[in-house]
Design a protein around this motif. Structure first.
Motif, mmCIF file in Angstrom:
data_model
loop_
_atom_site.group_PDB
_atom_site.id
_atom_site.type_symbol
_atom_site.label_atom_id
_atom_site.label_comp_id
_atom_site.label_asym_id
_atom_site.label_seq_id
_atom_site.Cartn_x
_atom_site.Cartn_y
_atom_site.Cartn_z
ATOM 1 N N GLU A 1 25.472 48.009 36.115
ATOM 2 C CA GLU A 1 25.170 46.878 37.065
ATOM 3 C C GLU A 1 25.879 45.648 36.241
ATOM 4 O OE1 GLU A 1 23.537 46.513 39.632
ATOM 5 O OE2 GLU A 1 22.507 48.449 39.545
ATOM 6 N N GLY A 2 26.100 44.583 37.027
ATOM 7 C CA GLY A 2 26.902 43.627 36.431
ATOM 8 C C GLY A 2 28.410 43.615 36.544
ATOM 9 N N ASN A 3 29.263 42.946 35.881
ATOM 10 C CA ASN A 3 30.567 43.105 36.003
ATOM 11 C C ASN A 3 31.137 43.644 34.510
ATOM 12 O OD1 ASN A 3 30.686 41.781 38.531
ATOM 13 N ND2 ASN A 3 30.569 39.865 37.760
ATOM 14 N N ALA B 1 37.976 45.538 41.228
ATOM 15 C CA ALA B 1 37.322 44.535 41.277
ATOM 16 C C ALA B 1 37.858 43.644 42.383
ATOM 17 C CB ALA B 1 37.655 43.549 39.934
ATOM 18 N N ARG C 1 37.618 39.750 44.564
ATOM 19 C CA ARG C 1 37.303 38.022 44.495
ATOM 20 C C ARG C 1 36.355 37.600 45.602
ATOM 21 N NH1 ARG C 1 40.159 35.193 41.141
ATOM 22 N NH2 ARG C 1 41.856 36.552 41.014
ATOM 23 N N ARG D 1 34.387 32.088 43.631
ATOM 24 C CA ARG D 1 33.723 32.455 42.349
ATOM 25 C C ARG D 1 34.722 33.460 41.627
ATOM 26 N NH1 ARG D 1 27.970 33.957 43.812
ATOM 27 N NH2 ARG D 1 29.318 34.810 45.763
ATOM 28 N N PRO E 1 35.889 36.893 39.786
ATOM 29 C CA PRO E 1 35.935 38.621 40.402
ATOM 30 C C PRO E 1 34.770 39.270 40.188
ATOM 31 C CG PRO E 1 37.798 37.861 39.829
ATOM 32 C CD PRO E 1 36.932 36.672 39.235
ATOM 33 N N TYR E 2 34.207 40.137 40.829
ATOM 34 C CA TYR E 2 33.144 40.903 40.610
ATOM 35 C C TYR E 2 33.567 42.405 40.551
ATOM 36 C CZ TYR E 2 32.767 41.555 45.579
ATOM 37 O OH TYR E 2 32.960 41.867 46.859
ATOM 38 N N ASP E 3 32.786 43.432 39.927
ATOM 39 C CA ASP E 3 33.199 44.824 39.894
ATOM 40 C C ASP E 3 32.919 45.427 41.179
ATOM 41 O OD1 ASP E 3 33.892 44.755 37.363
ATOM 42 O OD2 ASP E 3 32.025 45.950 36.371
ATOM 43 N N ARG E 4 33.697 46.129 41.962
ATOM 44 C CA ARG E 4 33.152 46.983 43.077
ATOM 45 C C ARG E 4 32.335 47.941 43.012
ATOM 46 N NH1 ARG E 4 36.256 46.114 47.729
ATOM 47 N NH2 ARG E 4 38.123 45.083 47.458
ATOM 48 N N ARG F 1 28.925 49.318 41.070
ATOM 49 C CA ARG F 1 27.877 48.647 40.099
ATOM 50 C C ARG F 1 26.636 49.669 40.264
ATOM 51 N NH1 ARG F 1 27.981 42.670 42.037
ATOM 52 N NH2 ARG F 1 28.421 44.035 43.988
#
Length: 646
Positions: free
Chosen positions: A164-166, A188, A190, A195, A197-200, A202
């Motif tokens: 979970e998370g990035n 990842a 954007r 904001r 970038p986040y992991d695709r 999770r």
């Protein structure tokens, strides 16, 4: 140097692997089958005396069962000529008459970038695998254990866990990787609001997706949260990944198929893993979408007849039907599909766990050809009790068959559908299955119908005439079988009282396009019966028999013969009805109908080849056969003098 897309495929298609390898080996002619491209020789890569080196010329791959060397024409030249990849390509291109493309600096730069992105993907594979061993992945490990995947299986399929998370984005940027390249690799995303970038991926079990060369190009992820928006998630399309042009487990499946295993197409990642674990190593899956044209081409490059294995529910059947519609226009000689529909409510893993790998193998052995599933789709659960419904079935099937571009395959599909249609509407050879489902039996040979037993015409030569017309029709079609499809509907309705004629008729209706009609008929009724047919004087002088293969002459002969046969049996029907009406008062209507039927029969039977002297003028000036006139007058006398007039 980077080669343009399609160049290597074209080179491989133009290159005969057996010719390339044949320069370095001596084939074992006792073990090889050149006609099928199945060649064997002592391996050129290690010292041996037995022929353990196998070349499959059609698939373009070689494999040594001794030293396990494997590859295609390019790798063979690299190994035996001691040259690098591009030099091998140049050698084969020169031999194939292909011009090497000019060096493209932009293509080289693009290839370098793809290599860099692939490197980032490999780092992601390692990160996810390490994450699977951490405390946060306990639920994922429990799930895999329940599915029967131990540590060895997890390593084999490189299974991992995306926390979970990035965590992945932080890990890769911490190694100095450009954040934009992580996004470009599909790892990842954007947000639109700007904001970070986040992991695709999770909270998911991860499945690396590799291309045939073994490079990781994307991931699939299985959610651990039952409330997740998507149970399975694939990476987005990138410079590396096009989900419609790739297959899960492509490289290992190709290798297993090259060793003789059947190529199976399953629905998802876990289906592939279950089948591979059970010993079906040549298993692949599309990547979250229905099978595409490009994926079909990939499958046919691996095997000539892949087996599509789908769940037995409605969704699985719909998927099978979509594949059929997609594949029909793409069919080529030797390239097709077969289908396995699993028991409803079971996927491959369920079946193998419940009944073992043998149950799956049994289903594979009984895989349905595509034409049979096409037929089932249009007929299952349907009732064809009217001409309109049958016509609708014919139209639906005809429309599908017409999408096949290859004329030879289209012809064979038409013949197969014709055979299945015949068996559907004619379940027994001794009867005709009517639209309402009631079978009407044919009369025994030579036995007058009950309604005409007392008729004087029953003692005439009508049966002989009918027998001759049937013989002419059968002989003409045996000599020119190309017309069977054209007159098939008339041939189906032709009631043959002679059992040999009936058997010949059935054999002709079942004849496949391009088949040997004489051989098929002789096999059904015996050579002697066939010779007896062809020796009938009326048959030997028939123009269609004297000029076999003359389609126009045969068409004229058949039209005349069918017409005469219809006229003969039309008169029989009128006489039978007249016999029934003799129980009442005879009137002019009965005699008029009989006279009209007799004269119609006479017109049909009259031809230039028949002796005009056997005819005389009837009541209205038309010619009528003397024997028939005598029988006809006797019937009229019976009507006139055995019943009182009004």
């Amino acid at each position: 140097m980077s080669l343009p897309p399609g160049f290597l495929d074209e080179l491989r298609s133009r290159t005969s692997l057996s010719q390339v390898v044949g320069r370095k080996v001596i084939w074992d002619n006792r073990k090889s089958n050149q006609g099928k491209g199945d060649m064997w020789a002592p391996c050129p890569f290690h010292q041996e005396k037995t022929a353990s080196f196998h070349v499959d010329d059609r698939k373009g791959f070689y494999y040594c069962f001794g030293c396990h060397a494997k590859g295609d024409a390019i790798s063979f030249v690299c190994e035996t000529e001691n040259v690098d990849f591009m030099e091998a390509v140049e050698i084969l291109a020169r031999e194939a008459g292909m011009t090497m493309p000019a060096r493209d600096p932009q293509a080289a730069q693009k290839a370098d970038r793809r290599g860099e992105l692939a490197g980032i993907m490999e780092q992601a594979v390692n990160f996810f695998r390490l994450s699977l061993a951490q405390q946060a992945a306990a639920g994922a490990r429990d799930y895999l254990a329940r599915r029967g995947l131990d540590g060895a299986a997890q390593d084999r399929f490189e299974l991992g866990y995306a926390p979970e998370g990035n965590a992945l984005f932080a890990h890769l940027t911490g190694k100095g990787i450009d954040p934009q390249k992580i996004i470009d690799a599909g790892l990842a995303a954007r947000p639109d609001d700007g904001r970070a970038p986040y992991d695709r991926f999770r909270g998911r079990i991860t499945f690396p997706i590799r291309d045939p060369r073994g490079r990781c190009i994307s991931f699939g992820g299985r959610a651990m949260d039952p409330n997740a928006r998507a149970k399975y998630l694939n990476g987005p399309e990138t410079e590396l990944f096009d989900k419609g042009r790739n297959l899960y487990w492509h490289g290992p499946a190709r290798e297993a198929a090259g060793k003789g295993q059947p190529l199976i197409v399953a629905e998802g990642y876990m289906d592939v893993i279950a089948l591979v674990q059970a010993g079906f190593g040549a298993t692949v899956a599309p990547l979250g979408t229905a099978v595409t044209e490009d994926q079909l081409r990939l499958l046919w490059r691996i095997a000539d007849e892949p087996v599509i294995a789908l769940d037995g529910d409605k969704a699985g059947l719909r998927a099978a039907h979509r594949v059929i519609d997609l594949a029909l226009p793409m069919l080529e000689a030797g390239k097709s599909l077969r289908f396995v529909i699993l028991p409803e409510g079971q996927d491959p893993d369920d079946l193998i766990r419940a009944s073992g790998a043998g149950a799956m193998q049994k289903l594979l052995d009984q895989a349905l050809p595509m034409v049979q599933l096409l037929w089932s789709r249009e007929t299952e659960g349907q009732v064809f009790d009217s001409p309109e419904r049958r016509a609708a079935l014919d139209k639906a099937l005809r429309d599908k068959i017409l999408t096949i571009r290859d004329p030879s395959i289209r012809s064979h599909y038409g013949q197969a559908i014709k055979d299945m249609r015949w068996h559907l509407f004619n379940p027994r050879r001794t009867g005709f299955q009517g639209g309402g489902g009631q079978a009407r039996r044919w009369q025994a040979p030579g036995t007058p119908q009950a309604s005409t037993k007392s008729s004087l015409l029953a003692a005439s030569d009508d049966r002989v005439q009918e027998h001759l017309r049937e013989a002419v029709i059968l002989a003409a079609l045996i000599c020119t079988p190309d017309l069977i499809e054209e007159v098939g509907h008339q041939l189906e309705r032709m009631e043959c009282r002679d059992p040999d004629h009936d058997a010949m008729r059935a054999a002709l209706l079942e004849l496949h396009a391009g088949g040997d009609a004489r051989a098929v008929v002789a096999d059904r009724v015996g050579a002697e019966a066939l010779e007896n047919l062809m020796r009938i004087p009326h048959v030997t002088i028939c123009p269609a028999v004297r000029r076999p293969g003359d389609v126009e002459q045969a068409r004229l002969t058949l039209a005349e013969a069918f017409g005469k046969l219809a006229a003969l049996r039309g008169l029989d029907a009128e006489i039978a009805e007249a016999e029934e009406e003799l129980s009442g008062m005879a009137d002019e209507a009965v005699t008029w109908r009989l006279r009209e039927a007799a004269e119609a029969r006479n017109r049909a039977l009259r031809s230039q080849q028949e002796d005009k002297a056997t005819y005389e003028k009837g009541p209205n000036g038309l010619l009528i056969d003397r024997d028939e006139r005598s029988a006809f007058d006797a019937l009229l006398n019976k009507i006139t003098y055995t019943k009182p007039r009004r």
